[in-house]
Design a protein around this motif. Sequence first.
Motif, PDB file in Angstrom:
ATOM      1  N   TRP A 194      -6.294  -2.685   3.705  1.00 28.99           N
ATOM      2  CA  TRP A 194      -6.943  -2.975   2.420  1.00 28.99           C
ATOM      3  C   TRP A 194      -8.388  -2.510   2.426  1.00 28.99           C
ATOM      4  O   TRP A 194      -8.867  -1.914   1.441  1.00 28.99           O
ATOM      5  N   GLN A 195      -9.126  -2.747   3.493  1.00 26.74           N
ATOM      6  CA  GLN A 195     -10.534  -2.349   3.543  1.00 26.74           C
ATOM      7  C   GLN A 195     -10.662  -0.835   3.438  1.00 26.74           C
ATOM      8  O   GLN A 195     -11.521  -0.320   2.717  1.00 26.74           O
ATOM      9  N   ASN A 196      -9.789  -0.101   4.134  1.00 25.74           N
ATOM     10  CA  ASN A 196      -9.796   1.357   4.048  1.00 25.74           C
ATOM     11  C   ASN A 196      -9.416   1.819   2.653  1.00 25.74           C
ATOM     12  O   ASN A 196     -10.071   2.679   2.044  1.00 25.74           O
ATOM     13  N   GLU A 253      -0.828   7.508   8.059  1.00 23.10           N
ATOM     14  CA  GLU A 253      -0.972   7.119   9.459  1.00 23.10           C
ATOM     15  C   GLU A 253      -1.137   5.601   9.590  1.00 23.10           C
ATOM     16  O   GLU A 253      -0.606   4.994  10.531  1.00 23.10           O
ATOM     17  N   MET A 254      -1.860   5.003   8.652  1.00 25.00           N
ATOM     18  CA  MET A 254      -2.062   3.553   8.712  1.00 25.00           C
ATOM     19  C   MET A 254      -0.783   2.796   8.376  1.00 25.00           C
ATOM     20  O   MET A 254      -0.539   1.703   8.895  1.00 25.00           O
ATOM     21  N   LEU A 255       0.031   3.380   7.502  1.00 29.20           N
ATOM     22  CA  LEU A 255       1.256   2.706   7.078  1.00 29.20           C
ATOM     23  C   LEU A 255       2.419   2.897   8.046  1.00 29.20           C
ATOM     24  O   LEU A 255       3.359   2.094   8.052  1.00 29.20           O
ATOM     25  N   ALA A 256       2.364   3.934   8.861  1.00 28.43           N
ATOM     26  CA  ALA A 256       3.498   4.244   9.745  1.00 28.43           C
ATOM     27  C   ALA A 256       3.916   3.053  10.614  1.00 28.43           C
ATOM     28  O   ALA A 256       5.118   2.759  10.730  1.00 28.43           O
ATOM     29  N   PRO A 257       2.976   2.304  11.236  1.00 26.82           N
ATOM     30  CA  PRO A 257       3.399   1.153  12.047  1.00 26.82           C
ATOM     31  C   PRO A 257       4.042   0.041  11.223  1.00 26.82           C
ATOM     32  O   PRO A 257       4.901  -0.693  11.735  1.00 26.82           O
ATOM     33  N   VAL A 258       3.632  -0.099   9.967  1.00 28.01           N
ATOM     34  CA  VAL A 258       4.221  -1.124   9.092  1.00 28.01           C
ATOM     35  C   VAL A 258       5.704  -0.819   8.884  1.00 28.01           C
ATOM     36  O   VAL A 258       6.570  -1.686   9.062  1.00 28.01           O
ATOM     37  N   TYR A 259       6.005   0.412   8.510  1.00 24.85           N
ATOM     38  CA  TYR A 259       7.400   0.818   8.316  1.00 24.85           C
ATOM     39  C   TYR A 259       8.171   0.773   9.639  1.00 24.85           C
ATOM     40  O   TYR A 259       9.323   0.337   9.677  1.00 24.85           O
ATOM     41  N   ARG A 260       7.526   1.237  10.718  1.00 22.01           N
ATOM     42  CA  ARG A 260       8.210   1.276  12.014  1.00 22.01           C
ATOM     43  C   ARG A 260       8.654  -0.120  12.453  1.00 22.01           C
ATOM     44  O   ARG A 260       9.766  -0.292  12.963  1.00 22.01           O
ATOM     45  N   ASP A 261       7.790  -1.114  12.234  1.00 17.44           N
ATOM     46  CA  ASP A 261       8.138  -2.481  12.626  1.00 17.44           C
ATOM     47  C   ASP A 261       9.303  -3.040  11.826  1.00 17.44           C
ATOM     48  O   ASP A 261       9.950  -4.005  12.242  1.00 17.44           O
ATOM     49  N   LEU A 262       9.578  -2.426  10.669  1.00 14.88           N
ATOM     50  CA  LEU A 262      10.702  -2.852   9.841  1.00 14.88           C
ATOM     51  C   LEU A 262      11.914  -1.939  10.033  1.00 14.88           C
ATOM     52  O   LEU A 262      12.911  -2.054   9.328  1.00 14.88           O
ATOM     53  N   ARG A 275      -3.385  -6.898   9.731  1.00 15.61           N
ATOM     54  CA  ARG A 275      -3.002  -5.524   9.409  1.00 15.61           C
ATOM     55  C   ARG A 275      -3.231  -5.243   7.925  1.00 15.61           C
ATOM     56  O   ARG A 275      -3.718  -4.170   7.552  1.00 15.61           O
ATOM     57  N   PHE A 276      -2.887  -6.199   7.073  1.00 19.19           N
ATOM     58  CA  PHE A 276      -3.170  -6.044   5.648  1.00 19.19           C
ATOM     59  C   PHE A 276      -4.675  -5.856   5.451  1.00 19.19           C
ATOM     60  O   PHE A 276      -5.107  -4.997   4.671  1.00 19.19           O
ATOM     61  N   LYS A 277      -5.466  -6.658   6.135  1.00 18.04           N
ATOM     62  CA  LYS A 277      -6.922  -6.580   5.994  1.00 18.04           C
ATOM     63  C   LYS A 277      -7.440  -5.202   6.365  1.00 18.04           C
ATOM     64  O   LYS A 277      -8.261  -4.609   5.648  1.00 18.04           O
ATOM     65  N   GLU A 278      -6.973  -4.655   7.486  1.00 19.60           N
ATOM     66  CA  GLU A 278      -7.430  -3.348   7.944  1.00 19.60           C
ATOM     67  C   GLU A 278      -7.108  -2.252   6.922  1.00 19.60           C
ATOM     68  O   GLU A 278      -7.964  -1.423   6.578  1.00 19.60           O
ATOM     69  N   PHE A 312       0.820  -1.213   0.000  1.00 23.89           N
ATOM     70  CA  PHE A 312       0.000   0.000   0.000  1.00 23.89           C
ATOM     71  C   PHE A 312       0.851   1.260   0.000  1.00 23.89           C
ATOM     72  O   PHE A 312       0.363   2.336  -0.330  1.00 23.89           O
ATOM     73  N   GLY A 313       2.123   1.142   0.387  1.00 18.73           N
ATOM     74  CA  GLY A 313       3.016   2.290   0.328  1.00 18.73           C
ATOM     75  C   GLY A 313       3.435   2.639  -1.079  1.00 18.73           C
ATOM     76  O   GLY A 313       3.938   3.732  -1.338  1.00 18.73           O
ATOM     77  N   CYS A 314       3.214   1.712  -2.006  1.00 21.04           N
ATOM     78  CA  CYS A 314       3.529   1.946  -3.423  1.00 21.04           C
ATOM     79  C   CYS A 314       2.222   2.051  -4.204  1.00 21.04           C
ATOM     80  O   CYS A 314       1.776   3.121  -4.559  1.00 21.04           O
ATOM     81  N   ASN A 315       1.594   0.920  -4.433  1.00 24.01           N
ATOM     82  CA  ASN A 315       0.273   0.822  -5.045  1.00 24.01           C
ATOM     83  C   ASN A 315       0.022  -0.655  -5.305  1.00 24.01           C
ATOM     84  O   ASN A 315       0.974  -1.424  -5.488  1.00 24.01           O
ATOM     85  N   LEU A 316      -1.213  -1.042  -5.324  1.00 20.82           N
ATOM     86  CA  LEU A 316      -1.564  -2.424  -5.635  1.00 20.82           C
ATOM     87  C   LEU A 316      -1.924  -2.554  -7.104  1.00 20.82           C
ATOM     88  O   LEU A 316      -2.357  -1.582  -7.734  1.00 20.82           O
ATOM     89  N   PRO A 317      -1.764  -3.754  -7.682  1.00 21.91           N
ATOM     90  CA  PRO A 317      -2.263  -3.972  -9.039  1.00 21.91           C
ATOM     91  C   PRO A 317      -3.744  -3.582  -9.136  1.00 21.91           C
ATOM     92  O   PRO A 317      -4.528  -3.862  -8.228  1.00 21.91           O
ATOM     93  N   PHE A 318      -4.098  -2.937 -10.234  1.00 24.30           N
ATOM     94  CA  PHE A 318      -5.442  -2.407 -10.450  1.00 24.30           C
ATOM     95  C   PHE A 318      -5.824  -1.444  -9.323  1.00 24.30           C
ATOM     96  O   PHE A 318      -6.945  -1.436  -8.832  1.00 24.30           O
ATOM     97  N   GLY A 319      -4.849  -0.628  -8.936  1.00 21.40           N
ATOM     98  CA  GLY A 319      -5.042   0.269  -7.808  1.00 21.40           C
ATOM     99  C   GLY A 319      -5.524   1.645  -8.193  1.00 21.40           C
ATOM    100  O   GLY A 319      -6.451   1.805  -9.001  1.00 21.40           O
ATOM    101  N   MET A 320      -4.872   2.656  -7.646  1.00 18.41           N
ATOM    102  CA  MET A 320      -5.337   4.033  -7.798  1.00 18.41           C
ATOM    103  C   MET A 320      -4.381   4.851  -8.665  1.00 18.41           C
ATOM    104  O   MET A 320      -3.203   4.539  -8.767  1.00 18.41           O
ATOM    105  N   SER A 321      -4.917   5.917  -9.239  1.00 22.13           N
ATOM    106  CA  SER A 321      -4.097   6.836 -10.023  1.00 22.13           C
ATOM    107  C   SER A 321      -3.202   7.646  -9.095  1.00 22.13           C
ATOM    108  O   SER A 321      -3.336   7.606  -7.868  1.00 22.13           O
ATOM    109  N   THR A 322      -2.308   8.416  -9.689  1.00 21.94           N
ATOM    110  CA  THR A 322      -1.390   9.241  -8.897  1.00 21.94           C
ATOM    111  C   THR A 322      -2.154  10.187  -7.980  1.00 21.94           C
ATOM    112  O   THR A 322      -1.829  10.321  -6.798  1.00 21.94           O
ATOM    113  N   ARG A 323      -3.165  10.853  -8.517  1.00 14.84           N
ATOM    114  CA  ARG A 323      -3.939  11.783  -7.695  1.00 14.84           C
ATOM    115  C   ARG A 323      -4.637  11.060  -6.552  1.00 14.84           C
ATOM    116  O   ARG A 323      -4.687  11.553  -5.423  1.00 14.84           O
ATOM    117  N   HIS A 324      -5.178   9.890  -6.843  1.00 16.86           N
ATOM    118  CA  HIS A 324      -5.884   9.135  -5.804  1.00 16.86           C
ATOM    119  C   HIS A 324      -4.914   8.676  -4.715  1.00 16.86           C
ATOM    120  O   HIS A 324      -5.235   8.726  -3.518  1.00 16.86           O
TER     121      HIS A 324
END
Length: 359
Positions: A328-330, A131-140, A323-326, A107-119
């Motif tokens: 992804w749903q958002n 904010e949702m991605l910060a803990p993912v990076y922090r854990d790494l 965490r992926f599920k949370e 989600f920090g990059c984009n998923l296949p069939f994801g969103m445009s640059t603006r989105h």
Amino acid sequence: MDRRHLVAAVAGGAAALAAPRLASAQPRIRWRCPSAYPKSIDTLFGAQEVVARRVSEATDGAFQIQNFGPGELVPALQVMDAVAAGSVECGFTSSLFYTGKDPALAFGCNLPFGMSTRHVWSWLNQAGGREMLAPVYRDLGVRAIPAGNTGAQMGGWFRKEIRSVEDLQGLKFRIAGLGGAVAQRIGVVAQQIAPSDIYPSLERGVIDAAEYIAPYDDEKLGFGRIAPYYYYPGWQEYSSSNDFLVNPAAWEALPAPYRAVLEMACTDAWHWSTARYDFLNPQALRRLVAGGTQLRSFPREVLAALYRAGQELYTDTAARNPRFKEIWQNWDRYRLEQIQWFRAAEDPLANFLAAATSR
């Protein structure tokens, strides 16, 4: 001059003499920034140069970031590891190279069939994505600041035409991130290869096809000399975000004004890279086609099969990874909302103009 004016003038002069120059008042900081991208790719490597330049300009040279190409300090696909270990203070890369560590990094990059640059930009900065991605990076072991985007990409270079899903069976395809996991579900043999190694792998027949970015960068790397069929759309990366990664200890040691400057510099680099790609890609595509590149669109059945495979992958991954599920749903709610809005607000006019101006 009366006494009051004389006292004011003396006091003002003393204050001016006592005040240090801005540059000398600021701590001098030097960071090293390895890149996942070759220096010849002046759009992506150029984005991290924008960051370094803006930071230096805003601090009168007190905060310097020295950029390095792949292999000069660390290998291209080990930038995140080096930043997390503290071997370097920062690095420039894409989270898609590290989805094996945690699929939520996609989600920090984009998923296949994801969103445009603006989105993507609005999700990251207005809809709570960062904010949702910060803990993912922090854990790494890193802190991530969005600092570049390629805009819409192309689908890749192929030695043979792709007319059906069957033509993809057993095809050795350089495709990074979750795009590779999606493609594998319909029979592709996905390969993750560092950008600088794609051409020799294609030339030696180690792979049958490769996706990288878009016409401007692909032209520079010469893929068309080996694989003549150039496919669109870039379903695997509708747009692709890149991160400026910072070691947490280095971030904490950074003065607050420098942090603000770095954030602004990364924002500038994001928009600079997107605008540069929009400017350069149409020209490069014309040159490629004039030089013999065979432009092709993926058959609808191929795109439909890939889309189904992607949705299945996300559902399966979400079942195993809360965490992926949370996220992804958002993310998916936001994606669908934006699709519906743009369907009314922009797509009809874009389609009309494409038809009206076709030659």
